[in-house]
Design a protein around this motif. Structure first.
Motif, PDB file in Angstrom:
ATOM      1  N   PHE A   1      11.456   2.713 -11.925  1.00 13.90           N
ATOM      2  CA  PHE A   1      10.099   2.156 -11.944  1.00 13.90           C
ATOM      3  C   PHE A   1       9.770   1.658 -10.527  1.00 13.90           C
ATOM      4  O   PHE A   1       8.708   1.959  -9.960  1.00 13.90           O
ATOM      5  CB  PHE A   1      10.072   1.016 -12.963  1.00 13.90           C
ATOM      6  CG  PHE A   1       8.718   0.466 -13.346  1.00 13.90           C
ATOM      7  CD1 PHE A   1       7.596   0.641 -12.538  1.00 13.90           C
ATOM      8  CD2 PHE A   1       8.556  -0.248 -14.534  1.00 13.90           C
ATOM      9  CE1 PHE A   1       6.353   0.116 -12.908  1.00 13.90           C
ATOM     10  CE2 PHE A   1       7.323  -0.773 -14.904  1.00 13.90           C
ATOM     11  CZ  PHE A   1       6.231  -0.591 -14.089  1.00 13.90           C
ATOM     12  N   GLU A   2      10.708   0.932  -9.930  1.00 16.38           N
ATOM     13  CA  GLU A   2      10.476   0.352  -8.604  1.00 16.38           C
ATOM     14  C   GLU A   2      10.207   1.436  -7.559  1.00 16.38           C
ATOM     15  O   GLU A   2       9.358   1.283  -6.681  1.00 16.38           O
ATOM     16  CB  GLU A   2      11.676  -0.503  -8.194  1.00 16.38           C
ATOM     17  CG  GLU A   2      11.501  -1.097  -6.790  1.00 16.38           C
ATOM     18  CD  GLU A   2      11.954  -2.541  -6.691  1.00 16.38           C
ATOM     19  OE1 GLU A   2      12.703  -2.989  -7.577  1.00 16.38           O
ATOM     20  OE2 GLU A   2      11.540  -3.212  -5.727  1.00 16.38           O
ATOM     21  N   GLN A   3      10.918   2.544  -7.701  1.00 10.80           N
ATOM     22  CA  GLN A   3      10.712   3.649  -6.759  1.00 10.80           C
ATOM     23  C   GLN A   3       9.276   4.165  -6.821  1.00 10.80           C
ATOM     24  O   GLN A   3       8.672   4.473  -5.798  1.00 10.80           O
ATOM     25  CB  GLN A   3      11.659   4.778  -7.106  1.00 10.80           C
ATOM     26  CG  GLN A   3      12.603   5.073  -5.976  1.00 10.80           C
ATOM     27  CD  GLN A   3      13.428   6.312  -6.254  1.00 10.80           C
ATOM     28  OE1 GLN A   3      13.548   6.745  -7.406  1.00 10.80           O
ATOM     29  NE2 GLN A   3      13.984   6.859  -5.211  1.00 10.80           N
ATOM     30  N   VAL A   4       8.742   4.242  -8.037  1.00  7.09           N
ATOM     31  CA  VAL A   4       7.360   4.706  -8.194  1.00  7.09           C
ATOM     32  C   VAL A   4       6.395   3.697  -7.555  1.00  7.09           C
ATOM     33  O   VAL A   4       5.430   4.078  -6.885  1.00  7.09           O
ATOM     34  CB  VAL A   4       7.013   4.938  -9.688  1.00  7.09           C
ATOM     35  CG1 VAL A   4       5.620   5.516  -9.829  1.00  7.09           C
ATOM     36  CG2 VAL A   4       8.043   5.844 -10.350  1.00  7.09           C
ATOM     37  N   THR A   5       6.666   2.404  -7.727  1.00  9.91           N
ATOM     38  CA  THR A   5       5.771   1.391  -7.138  1.00  9.91           C
ATOM     39  C   THR A   5       5.849   1.428  -5.607  1.00  9.91           C
ATOM     40  O   THR A   5       4.851   1.202  -4.937  1.00  9.91           O
ATOM     41  CB  THR A   5       6.098  -0.052  -7.603  1.00  9.91           C
ATOM     42  OG1 THR A   5       7.377  -0.427  -7.091  1.00  9.91           O
ATOM     43  CG2 THR A   5       6.081  -0.192  -9.108  1.00  9.91           C
ATOM     44  N   ARG A   6       7.020   1.741  -5.058  1.00 13.59           N
ATOM     45  CA  ARG A   6       7.170   1.789  -3.581  1.00 13.59           C
ATOM     46  C   ARG A   6       6.249   2.843  -2.986  1.00 13.59           C
ATOM     47  O   ARG A   6       5.683   2.658  -1.921  1.00 13.59           O
ATOM     48  CB  ARG A   6       8.623   2.095  -3.188  1.00 13.59           C
ATOM     49  CG  ARG A   6       9.604   1.008  -3.563  1.00 13.59           C
ATOM     50  CD  ARG A   6       9.629  -0.148  -2.557  1.00 13.59           C
ATOM     51  NE  ARG A   6      10.470  -1.236  -3.040  1.00 13.59           N
ATOM     52  CZ  ARG A   6      10.339  -2.509  -2.690  1.00 13.59           C
ATOM     53  NH1 ARG A   6       9.403  -2.886  -1.839  1.00 13.59           N
ATOM     54  NH2 ARG A   6      11.139  -3.431  -3.180  1.00 13.59           N
ATOM     55  N   ALA A   7       6.106   3.958  -3.707  1.00 10.82           N
ATOM     56  CA  ALA A   7       5.234   5.025  -3.212  1.00 10.82           C
ATOM     57  C   ALA A   7       3.768   4.580  -3.196  1.00 10.82           C
ATOM     58  O   ALA A   7       2.925   5.205  -2.565  1.00 10.82           O
ATOM     59  CB  ALA A   7       5.402   6.268  -4.084  1.00 10.82           C
ATOM     60  N   LEU A   8       3.490   3.478  -3.903  1.00 12.23           N
ATOM     61  CA  LEU A   8       2.108   2.972  -3.980  1.00 12.23           C
ATOM     62  C   LEU A   8       1.962   1.677  -3.195  1.00 12.23           C
ATOM     63  O   LEU A   8       1.000   0.939  -3.385  1.00 12.23           O
ATOM     64  CB  LEU A   8       1.765   2.683  -5.445  1.00 12.23           C
ATOM     65  CG  LEU A   8       1.468   3.878  -6.329  1.00 12.23           C
ATOM     66  CD1 LEU A   8       1.606   3.493  -7.790  1.00 12.23           C
ATOM     67  CD2 LEU A   8       0.060   4.388  -6.055  1.00 12.23           C
ATOM     68  N   SER A   9       2.940   1.385  -2.325  1.00  9.70           N
ATOM     69  CA  SER A   9       2.955   0.049  -1.744  1.00  9.70           C
ATOM     70  C   SER A   9       2.024  -0.137  -0.560  1.00  9.70           C
ATOM     71  O   SER A   9       1.924  -1.234  -0.027  1.00  9.70           O
ATOM     72  CB  SER A   9       4.382  -0.370  -1.388  1.00  9.70           C
ATOM     73  OG  SER A   9       4.846   0.522  -0.403  1.00  9.70           O
ATOM     74  N   SER A  10       1.304   0.914  -0.155  1.00  8.84           N
ATOM     75  CA  SER A  10       0.257   0.659   0.840  1.00  8.84           C
ATOM     76  C   SER A  10      -1.076   1.096   0.244  1.00  8.84           C
ATOM     77  O   SER A  10      -1.109   1.858  -0.728  1.00  8.84           O
ATOM     78  CB  SER A  10       0.548   1.405   2.141  1.00  8.84           C
ATOM     79  OG  SER A  10       0.492   2.781   1.907  1.00  8.84           O
ATOM     80  N   GLY A  11      -2.150   0.582   0.837  1.00  8.97           N
ATOM     81  CA  GLY A  11      -3.480   0.921   0.342  1.00  8.97           C
ATOM     82  C   GLY A  11      -4.143  -0.263  -0.332  1.00  8.97           C
ATOM     83  O   GLY A  11      -3.593  -1.367  -0.373  1.00  8.97           O
ATOM     84  N   GLU A  12      -5.330  -0.015  -0.835  1.00  8.39           N
ATOM     85  CA  GLU A  12      -6.150  -1.059  -1.437  1.00  8.39           C
ATOM     86  C   GLU A  12      -6.224  -0.842  -2.947  1.00  8.39           C
ATOM     87  O   GLU A  12      -6.650   0.225  -3.405  1.00  8.39           O
ATOM     88  CB  GLU A  12      -7.564  -1.029  -0.846  1.00  8.39           C
ATOM     89  CG  GLU A  12      -7.622  -1.385   0.639  1.00  8.39           C
ATOM     90  CD  GLU A  12      -7.185  -2.823   0.902  1.00  8.39           C
ATOM     91  OE1 GLU A  12      -7.697  -3.728   0.210  1.00  8.39           O
ATOM     92  OE2 GLU A  12      -6.328  -3.042   1.779  1.00  8.39           O
ATOM     93  N   VAL A  13      -5.831  -1.868  -3.690  1.00  4.81           N
ATOM     94  CA  VAL A  13      -5.767  -1.767  -5.145  1.00  4.81           C
ATOM     95  C   VAL A  13      -7.103  -1.343  -5.765  1.00  4.81           C
ATOM     96  O   VAL A  13      -7.139  -0.598  -6.742  1.00  4.81           O
ATOM     97  CB  VAL A  13      -5.336  -3.134  -5.731  1.00  4.81           C
ATOM     98  CG1 VAL A  13      -5.402  -3.151  -7.235  1.00  4.81           C
ATOM     99  CG2 VAL A  13      -3.939  -3.502  -5.231  1.00  4.81           C
ATOM    100  N   ASP A  14      -8.210  -1.831  -5.180  1.00  2.00           N
ATOM    101  CA  ASP A  14      -9.509  -1.571  -5.798  1.00  2.00           C
ATOM    102  C   ASP A  14     -10.160  -0.272  -5.328  1.00  2.00           C
ATOM    103  O   ASP A  14     -11.295   0.028  -5.710  1.00  2.00           O
ATOM    104  CB  ASP A  14     -10.425  -2.781  -5.571  1.00  2.00           C
ATOM    105  CG  ASP A  14      -9.833  -4.009  -6.232  1.00  2.00           C
ATOM    106  OD1 ASP A  14      -9.818  -4.055  -7.473  1.00  2.00           O
ATOM    107  OD2 ASP A  14      -9.321  -4.891  -5.512  1.00  2.00           O
ATOM    108  N   ASP A  15      -9.415   0.490  -4.543  1.00  5.95           N
ATOM    109  CA  ASP A  15      -9.901   1.786  -4.094  1.00  5.95           C
ATOM    110  C   ASP A  15      -9.620   2.825  -5.204  1.00  5.95           C
ATOM    111  O   ASP A  15      -8.464   3.006  -5.591  1.00  5.95           O
ATOM    112  CB  ASP A  15      -9.147   2.133  -2.786  1.00  5.95           C
ATOM    113  CG  ASP A  15      -9.306   3.591  -2.391  1.00  5.95           C
ATOM    114  OD1 ASP A  15     -10.144   4.301  -2.997  1.00  5.95           O
ATOM    115  OD2 ASP A  15      -8.568   4.026  -1.479  1.00  5.95           O
ATOM    116  N   PRO A  16     -10.656   3.470  -5.718  1.00 10.17           N
ATOM    117  CA  PRO A  16     -10.431   4.426  -6.812  1.00 10.17           C
ATOM    118  C   PRO A  16      -9.401   5.503  -6.456  1.00 10.17           C
ATOM    119  O   PRO A  16      -8.717   6.018  -7.354  1.00 10.17           O
ATOM    120  CB  PRO A  16     -11.815   5.055  -7.030  1.00 10.17           C
ATOM    121  CG  PRO A  16     -12.779   4.041  -6.507  1.00 10.17           C
ATOM    122  CD  PRO A  16     -12.081   3.325  -5.374  1.00 10.17           C
TER     123      PRO A  16
END
Ligand SMILES: O=C(O)CCC(=O)C(=O)O
Ligand SMILES: [Fe+2]
Length: 321
Positions: free
Chosen positions: A22-37
């Motif tokens: 699970f953590e590995q998947v979140t790491r791939a999302l660890s940059s960027g803006e949460v509210d960006d579609p």
């Protein structure tokens, strides 16, 4: 013969290997803006990579949320949270491990959603105690928070409310309380059940949504299937319009208190509340305002986001009214 099984699971403990996956998947999302579609779209594809055991439990929960109408997932990645924020309306705009965990799960249960009038419409919101707000019947307070369906006044209130614990209160006394109508219904008298099915209640929005100006039309507290109804009530914002409605609401409040489950969330615990059948609240606790306070992050889920399309400009995730 066809068999319908509704597994009554109310807790899922991720194995260390699953947490790592699970953590590995979140790491791939660890940059960027949460509210960006675009970032949310990435999270949507990330769902497929989550541990199978987790996806299976969430799929079952989505179909039927069980007798307690809530699921506790333990071992959810939260990264390394900094100090607990202590300002009003605090939100998580930049991607973090915990924000990614929330939005990944939201994308499997339905779609994330937020209200523009509340915490500036951010998809991931901080639930923290705020100085001067102690008595508030809202998530910035620290006195007993009474039972409520989230945004009970709203036509498009969330289907699921997710609360991810980043830090427990130092005294370990704060408890998330949930009460599901599936467990509460048998505790009610026949008269009360009947009264709750009548449109003899109104519910006010919180001040941020316009206060008493925006109160609902008369609505029922229970509706739908007589033996497995949906529920719409906020003990701090719902007013009965008749004496029988008042008596019924009082009995319902007592039944919530006696039928409630209390969970002292620990870091990495994700509580998912089925807001259609379950109310939630919180026991009192004492904040310190020194960066070590209780810290949850919250994301709402719409099971069928299409239904609120006329509230969401550009088919985004934020309801503007
Ligand atoms: O602090 C809690 O445990 C629950 C707060 C709450 O009701 C919410 O954030 O919606
Ligand atoms: Fe709430």
């Amino acid at each position: 013969m066809s068999v319908v099984t509704h597994a009554p699971t109310s807790e899922v403990i991720l194995r260390p290997g699953d947490t790592a996956e699970f953590e590995q998947v979140t790491r791939a999302l660890s940059s960027g803006e949460v509210d960006d579609p675009g970032w949310v779209a990435q999270a949507r594809s990330g769902w497929d990579l989550l541990p199978l055991a987790l996806r299976r439990s969430l799929r079952e929960f989505r179909r039927h949320s069980g007798p307690r109408g809530a699921l506790l997932v333990r071992g959810v990645p939260i990264g390394e949270p900094g100090v607990t924020p202590s300002v009003l309306g605090s939100v998580e705009r930049s991607a973090t491990v915990s924000a990614a965990s929330l939005v990944l799960v939201a994308c499997g249960l339905g779609d994330p959603a937020a209200f523009k009038a509340e915490k500036s419409g951010a998809l991931v919101q901080n639930v923290v105690p705020v100085p001067g707000q102690e008595e508030m019947q809202g998530n910035s307070g620290s006195v007993l928070l009474s039972f409520h369906n989230e945004n009970a006044f709203h036509e498009h209130r969330p289907d699921f409310v997710m609360l991810l614990c980043l830090r427990a209160d130092p005294d370990r006394v704060a408890g998330l309380r949930t009460a599901c109508i599936r467990e509460v219904l048998p505790l009610l008298s026949t008269e009360t059940r009947e009264a709750l099915f009548h449109e003899e209640f109104v519910t006010e929005p919180p001040p941020s949504f316009g206060g008493s100006d925006g109160a609902t039309a008369p609505h029922a507290v229970l509706f739908g299937a007589e033996d497995d109804p949906d529920m719409r009530v906020d003990l701090a914002a719902t007013t009965p319009l008749t004496p029988r409605a008042a008596a019924a609401l009082a009995e319902l409040g007592e039944a919530f208190a006696s039928g409630a489950s209390v969970t002292k969330l620990e870091p990495g615990d994700l509580a998912i509340v089925d807001n259609r059948v379950t109310v939630h609240g919180r026991t009192a606790f004492r904040p310190r305002y020194d960066g070590t306070d209780r810290w949850l992050q919250r994301t709402f889920v719409a099971a069928d986001v299409r239904r609120s399309r006329d509230h969401r400009p550009g088919d985004g995730y934020v309801l503007i009214r």
